[in-house]
Motif scaffolding. Structure first.
Motif, PDB file in Angstrom:
ATOM      1  N   ARG A 100       0.817  -1.194   0.000  1.00  0.00           N
ATOM      2  CA  ARG A 100       0.000   0.000   0.000  1.00  0.00           C
ATOM      3  C   ARG A 100       0.858   1.253   0.000  1.00  0.00           C
ATOM      4  NH1 ARG A 100      -5.676  -0.698   2.619  1.00  0.00           N
ATOM      5  NH2 ARG A 100      -6.128  -2.829   2.054  1.00  0.00           N
ATOM      6  N   MET A 101       1.336   1.618  -1.154  1.00  0.00           N
ATOM      7  CA  MET A 101       2.044   2.882  -1.276  1.00  0.00           C
ATOM      8  C   MET A 101       1.026   4.008  -1.189  1.00  0.00           C
ATOM      9  SD  MET A 101       4.462   4.253  -4.364  1.00  0.00           S
ATOM     10  CE  MET A 101       5.648   2.937  -4.095  1.00  0.00           C
ATOM     11  N   LYS A 102       1.343   5.022  -0.420  1.00  0.00           N
ATOM     12  CA  LYS A 102       0.419   6.139  -0.247  1.00  0.00           C
ATOM     13  C   LYS A 102       0.999   7.378  -0.901  1.00  0.00           C
ATOM     14  CE  LYS A 102      -1.892   9.047   3.174  1.00  0.00           C
ATOM     15  NZ  LYS A 102      -2.010   9.388   4.606  1.00  0.00           N
ATOM     16  N   VAL A 103       0.285   7.902  -1.906  1.00  0.00           N
ATOM     17  CA  VAL A 103       0.651   9.170  -2.526  1.00  0.00           C
ATOM     18  C   VAL A 103      -0.265  10.233  -1.944  1.00  0.00           C
ATOM     19  CG1 VAL A 103       0.850  10.455  -4.682  1.00  0.00           C
ATOM     20  CG2 VAL A 103       1.430   8.029  -4.621  1.00  0.00           C
ATOM     21  N   ILE A 215      13.046  23.406 -11.406  1.00  0.00           N
ATOM     22  CA  ILE A 215      14.168  22.653 -10.845  1.00  0.00           C
ATOM     23  C   ILE A 215      13.638  21.810  -9.696  1.00  0.00           C
ATOM     24  CG2 ILE A 215      16.430  22.798  -9.763  1.00  0.00           C
ATOM     25  CD1 ILE A 215      16.821  25.490 -11.052  1.00  0.00           C
ATOM     26  N   GLY A 216      13.667  20.506  -9.874  1.00  0.00           N
ATOM     27  CA  GLY A 216      13.139  19.606  -8.863  1.00  0.00           C
ATOM     28  C   GLY A 216      14.202  19.092  -7.911  1.00  0.00           C
ATOM     29  N   GLY A 217      13.784  18.813  -6.691  1.00  0.00           N
ATOM     30  CA  GLY A 217      14.639  18.192  -5.686  1.00  0.00           C
ATOM     31  C   GLY A 217      13.883  17.067  -5.014  1.00  0.00           C
ATOM     32  N   LEU A 218      14.602  16.086  -4.508  1.00  0.00           N
ATOM     33  CA  LEU A 218      13.986  14.913  -3.887  1.00  0.00           C
ATOM     34  C   LEU A 218      14.530  14.721  -2.480  1.00  0.00           C
ATOM     35  CD1 LEU A 218      12.312  12.225  -4.160  1.00  0.00           C
ATOM     36  CD2 LEU A 218      14.400  11.173  -5.047  1.00  0.00           C
ATOM     37  N   ALA A 219      13.636  14.699  -1.489  1.00  0.00           N
ATOM     38  CA  ALA A 219      14.004  14.412  -0.100  1.00  0.00           C
ATOM     39  C   ALA A 219      13.461  13.037   0.257  1.00  0.00           C
ATOM     40  CB  ALA A 219      13.436  15.465   0.841  1.00  0.00           C
ATOM     41  N   GLY A 241       5.214  16.728  -4.911  1.00  0.00           N
ATOM     42  CA  GLY A 241       4.667  15.397  -4.665  1.00  0.00           C
ATOM     43  C   GLY A 241       5.123  14.860  -3.332  1.00  0.00           C
ATOM     44  N   LYS A 242       4.318  13.985  -2.721  1.00  0.00           N
ATOM     45  CA  LYS A 242       4.650  13.397  -1.420  1.00  0.00           C
ATOM     46  C   LYS A 242       4.110  11.974  -1.392  1.00  0.00           C
ATOM     47  CE  LYS A 242       4.196  14.286   3.580  1.00  0.00           C
ATOM     48  NZ  LYS A 242       3.378  13.150   4.058  1.00  0.00           N
ATOM     49  N   ALA A 243       4.907  11.049  -0.868  1.00  0.00           N
ATOM     50  CA  ALA A 243       4.478   9.647  -0.834  1.00  0.00           C
ATOM     51  C   ALA A 243       5.209   8.891   0.266  1.00  0.00           C
ATOM     52  CB  ALA A 243       4.733   8.969  -2.186  1.00  0.00           C
ATOM     53  N   SER A 244       4.667   7.739   0.630  1.00  0.00           N
ATOM     54  CA  SER A 244       5.331   6.852   1.585  1.00  0.00           C
ATOM     55  C   SER A 244       5.054   5.412   1.183  1.00  0.00           C
ATOM     56  CB  SER A 244       4.835   7.108   3.020  1.00  0.00           C
ATOM     57  OG  SER A 244       3.456   6.788   3.123  1.00  0.00           O
ATOM     58  N   ILE A 285       9.185   7.424  -6.631  1.00  0.00           N
ATOM     59  CA  ILE A 285       9.471   8.547  -7.536  1.00  0.00           C
ATOM     60  C   ILE A 285       8.521   8.504  -8.729  1.00  0.00           C
ATOM     61  CG2 ILE A 285      11.195   9.541  -9.094  1.00  0.00           C
ATOM     62  CD1 ILE A 285      13.357   8.425  -7.166  1.00  0.00           C
ATOM     63  N   GLU A 286       8.367   7.311  -9.302  1.00  0.00           N
ATOM     64  CA  GLU A 286       7.491   7.154 -10.469  1.00  0.00           C
ATOM     65  C   GLU A 286       6.056   7.551 -10.139  1.00  0.00           C
ATOM     66  OE1 GLU A 286       5.874   3.618 -13.471  1.00  0.00           O
ATOM     67  OE2 GLU A 286       7.372   3.179 -11.939  1.00  0.00           O
ATOM     68  N   GLN A 287       5.559   7.105  -8.986  1.00  0.00           N
ATOM     69  CA  GLN A 287       4.179   7.411  -8.596  1.00  0.00           C
ATOM     70  C   GLN A 287       3.988   8.892  -8.347  1.00  0.00           C
ATOM     71  OE1 GLN A 287       1.526   5.551  -8.469  1.00  0.00           O
ATOM     72  NE2 GLN A 287       2.014   3.436  -7.988  1.00  0.00           N
ATOM     73  N   MET A 288       4.933   9.517  -7.626  1.00  0.00           N
ATOM     74  CA  MET A 288       4.806  10.953  -7.345  1.00  0.00           C
ATOM     75  C   MET A 288       4.847  11.761  -8.632  1.00  0.00           C
ATOM     76  SD  MET A 288       6.948  11.749  -3.834  1.00  0.00           S
ATOM     77  CE  MET A 288       8.425  10.813  -4.208  1.00  0.00           C
ATOM     78  N   CYS A 289       5.756  11.415  -9.523  1.00  0.00           N
ATOM     79  CA  CYS A 289       5.886  12.161 -10.779  1.00  0.00           C
ATOM     80  C   CYS A 289       4.664  11.967 -11.667  1.00  0.00           C
ATOM     81  CB  CYS A 289       7.155  11.744 -11.508  1.00  0.00           C
ATOM     82  SG  CYS A 289       8.678  12.348 -10.742  1.00  0.00           S
ATOM     83  N   ARG A 290       4.174  10.733 -11.749  1.00  0.00           N
ATOM     84  CA  ARG A 290       2.999  10.477 -12.579  1.00  0.00           C
ATOM     85  C   ARG A 290       1.777  11.219 -12.041  1.00  0.00           C
ATOM     86  NH1 ARG A 290       2.007   4.929 -12.076  1.00  0.00           N
ATOM     87  NH2 ARG A 290       3.593   4.500 -13.658  1.00  0.00           N
ATOM     88  N   ALA A 291       1.613  11.215 -10.725  1.00  0.00           N
ATOM     89  CA  ALA A 291       0.442  11.863 -10.128  1.00  0.00           C
ATOM     90  C   ALA A 291       0.460  13.377 -10.317  1.00  0.00           C
ATOM     91  CB  ALA A 291       0.373  11.528  -8.635  1.00  0.00           C
ATOM     92  N   ASN A 292       1.657  13.940 -10.513  1.00  0.00           N
ATOM     93  CA  ASN A 292       1.767  15.403 -10.593  1.00  0.00           C
ATOM     94  C   ASN A 292       2.299  15.896 -11.936  1.00  0.00           C
ATOM     95  OD1 ASN A 292       1.189  16.325  -7.634  1.00  0.00           O
ATOM     96  ND2 ASN A 292       2.573  14.579  -7.434  1.00  0.00           N
ATOM     97  N   GLY A 293       2.391  14.992 -12.920  1.00  0.00           N
ATOM     98  CA  GLY A 293       2.828  15.384 -14.250  1.00  0.00           C
ATOM     99  C   GLY A 293       4.224  15.965 -14.286  1.00  0.00           C
ATOM    100  N   PHE A 294       5.123  15.372 -13.503  1.00  0.00           N
ATOM    101  CA  PHE A 294       6.484  15.903 -13.400  1.00  0.00           C
ATOM    102  C   PHE A 294       7.468  14.892 -13.966  1.00  0.00           C
ATOM    103  CE2 PHE A 294      10.391  17.250 -11.201  1.00  0.00           C
ATOM    104  CZ  PHE A 294      10.326  18.621 -11.404  1.00  0.00           C
TER     105      PHE A 294
END
Length: 643
Positions: A100-103, A215-219, A241-244, A285-294
């Protein structure tokens, strides 16, 4: 060869093949089928339950499977071997840690408020929210027969003129796209740059002149149980985007020691690294980017905060010296890694910032968390506590900081608890029990009409506190009342049913047992005894603690009163407690966004004294005394005694 079929309650089916005598849990691991195994297959936790739906398994009987359940087809995967074609069903509770990945829904203010507060706190401390990444528009002369300078020299010359830099570096990825972009844009382009401390410039990307460049950054917070992440706009700090997700490594054990041991087996380092990067971080990363068109290739910097072992396994570096005296890691801090080195699916030239570790068991997640707790910038004596598989503490103020770590086990994140799960959809995160009827009322993460799957950390705290408050269990965690929700097995072990099977999204009742309660009492005892030991080493007592900051992604919040009631946190006024959520991720966010915050984290880490609890003679006495509800010395918890 025999055919092995894994069925999930969601309807998903995974098929593979195995040889005679192969262990079912090992087959699942090789096939990337998520089956929770906190004990790493030692048959001690009972969490790897599967149901035999067809075919044959050679499976030993264990104390975790009753005779009735065995007749129904329930087996432990870790003690089952393949002897013929077989089909097994993997229940939600056995795979919930991973499946259960949560975006996050960023329209919810709750999802972004803590990061806005982080930004405000950093700025109030006089730290600029500025980093070395920027975009710049460059116009060059169009080549002619009289001006035959090659593309790379043309761009470098123009950048030197515009910035005054002495050196400009163009990586391979930029060189590959440079000819096309220059000609499509009439030699006027936008460049994404990083300016180093020495003034040299590194070019991450080139775009056409009219492109909308972000310019994107990933934490990333790499927890032992859960991995959380953010994609941000590096120029504004806005969360894109945010996910866990559950850490894919958990199938190799719930604790760092089991994972280190697994990493020593042939191919082990690669398996552990792939589990956290290829199976966890890259899908996030894939889920966050897909959900936000990034576009993930537009992520040019990454910051990682994790404990010392997680950092080593993430980097594919031997972590075995961490578990053996004198406990020396390969690194406390390093800036040598790039995304392409580790196979992270962002811009291949993205630089990786790793929050600094300060000890074998106090890592970058704590230094990052200490940064955003701000205790280093306050005159009052403050205590910072991060509740996770390892419980880490920092005590001090603007003059000094001391840290320590205790092995709390995975209970705060649902491990070692029969119905435990991480804080994701379907988890009970808060609970109240009626003293007279013993009926529970609870809150579930996710949709309001969702049925519960299990208990997450904050829910476990509430349930045990309520059971004690209502006189259902005694200070040793044993059941002393009877009712329809209280059961005893043939060995006399009691349990409390939170949700019967028909009311739960599970294949069995959701219940908490005396073994679960005992596991949690040990976890909370480790935290409180660590607090007492660290304070005593400084000649402090609990009354001198002025503020307490509690972190950890164990639910949407912790009921501090209940945490005091069970003896996990000191009995001081409740207004001194502050829940600050996932401080490791907040700290990684701050380090990513602000170069000054990154430097401050290194400064905080270098000024922190590490206390090794195992070297303190009184620690075990404190721990044993803390393994009761609330404590063997009730005078330490006067507010609980009066209730």
């Amino acid at each position: 060869m025999f055919k092995v079929t894994f069925q999930f309650e969601s309807g998903e089916v995974v098929e593979t093949f195995a040889t005679s005598g192969e262990n079912l849990l090992e087959v699942a691991r090789k096939t990337n089928v998520a089956i929770d195994a906190p004990c790493s297959g030692n048959a001690s936790c009972g969490k790897c339950r599967v149901k035999l739906m067809g075919g044959e398994l050679d499976s030993k009987k264990t104390r975790h499977i009753s005779e009735e359940e065995y007749e129904q087809g329930w087996r432990l995967a870790c003690v089952s071997t393949i002897e013929a074609d077989v089909t097994v069903m993997v229940p939600d509770i056995a795979s919930a840690y991973r499946s259960r990945m949560k975006v996050a829904d960023l329209s919810s203010q709750d999802e972004v408020a803590i990061f806005e507060k982080t930004k405000a706190g950093i700025e109030e401390a006089g730290i600029a929210l500025h980093n070395s990444l920027r975009t710049i528009s460059i116009t060059m002369d169009i080549p002619t027969l009289d001006d035959t300078m090659p593309d790379n020299e043309r761009l470098v010359r123009a950048l030197k003129k515009a910035t005054g830099a002495e050196r400009v570096q163009l990586p391979y990825t930029v060189m590959c796209k440079l000819p096309d972009v220059l000609r499509a844009s009439d030699f006027t382009v936008q460049c994404v740059l990083r300016t180093a401390a020495n003034g040299h410039i590194f070019v991450y990307d080139v775009y056409e002149k009219d492109a909308d460049v972000v310019i994107g950054g990933l934490a990333i917070d790499i927890g032992t149980t859960t991995v959380s992440g953010l994609i941000i706009n590096m120029e504004t700090g806005e969360i894109i985007g945010k996910a866990s997700s559950g850490n894919g490594q958990i199938r190799y054990g719930a604790d760092v020691i089991n994972r280190i041991i697994e990493s020593l087996k042939p191919g082990g380092k690669e398996r552990l690294q792939n589990a956290v990067i290829q199976e966890t971080i890259n899908p996030m990363i894939e889920q966050m980017c897909r959900a936000n068109g990034f576009d993930p290739k537009h992520i040019y910097r990454m910051c990682v905060a994790g404990n010392t072992t997680m950092n080593h396994l993430f980097a594919g570096i031997n972590a075995d010296p961490l578990r053996m005296e004198p406990y020396i890691p390969a690194f406390f801090k390093t800036n040598a890694f790039y995304a392409s080195d580790l196979g992270i699916n962002i811009n291949p030239d993205a630089h990786l910032i790793i929050a600094p570790n300060i000890g074998s068991y106090v890592g970058g997640d704590i230094t990052a968390g200490t940064l955003v707790s701000m205790i280093w910038n306050k005159p009052e004596f403050s205590l910072f506590i991060d509740l996770g598989t390892n419980g880490e503490l920092v005590f001090g103020n603007s003059d000094f900081l001391m840290s320590c770590a205790c092995s709390a086990g995975p209970a705060f994140e649902g491990g070692d608890i029969s119905c435990g799960m991480r804080a994701t959809d379907g988890a009970i995160e808060a609970c109240v029990i009626d003293r007279d009827t013993m009926e529970p009322t609870f809150e579930i993460i996710g949709e309001s009409d969702e049925k519960p799957i299990g208990l997450c950390g904050s829910g476990i705290i509430d349930v045990i506190s309520e059971l004690y408050r209502c006189g259902i269990i005694n200070p040793k965690g044993k059941f002393v009342r009877e009712g329809k929700r209280i059961r005893h097995d043939k060995y006399g072990m009691g349990s409390y049913v939170l949700a019967f099977q028909e009311d739960a999204a599970s294949v069995k009742d959701i219940e908490i047992t005396e073994v679960d309660i005992d596991n949690f009492i040990r976890a909370k005892g480790a935290i409180f005894s660590a607090i007492r030991t660290m304070l005593s080493s400084l000649d402090f007592d609990i009354s001198m603690v002025e503020e307490v900051y509690v972190a950890g992604g164990i639910g949407s919040g912790i009921n501090m009163e209940n945490a005091v009631n069970i003896g996990m946190l000191p009995d001081i006024p409740l207004d001194k407690f502050h829940y600050i959520g996932n401080s490791s991720l907040s700290g990684a966010y701050a380090m990513l966004l602000s170069t000054e915050a990154e430097k401050k984290t290194y400064e905080v880490a270098s000024n922190m004294t590490y206390l090794e609890l195992s070297a303190v003679p009184t620690y075990m006495d404190e721990f044993v005394a803390s393994c009761f509800i609330p404590h063997t010395d009730n005078s330490m918890f006067p507010s609980v005694t009066l209730k």
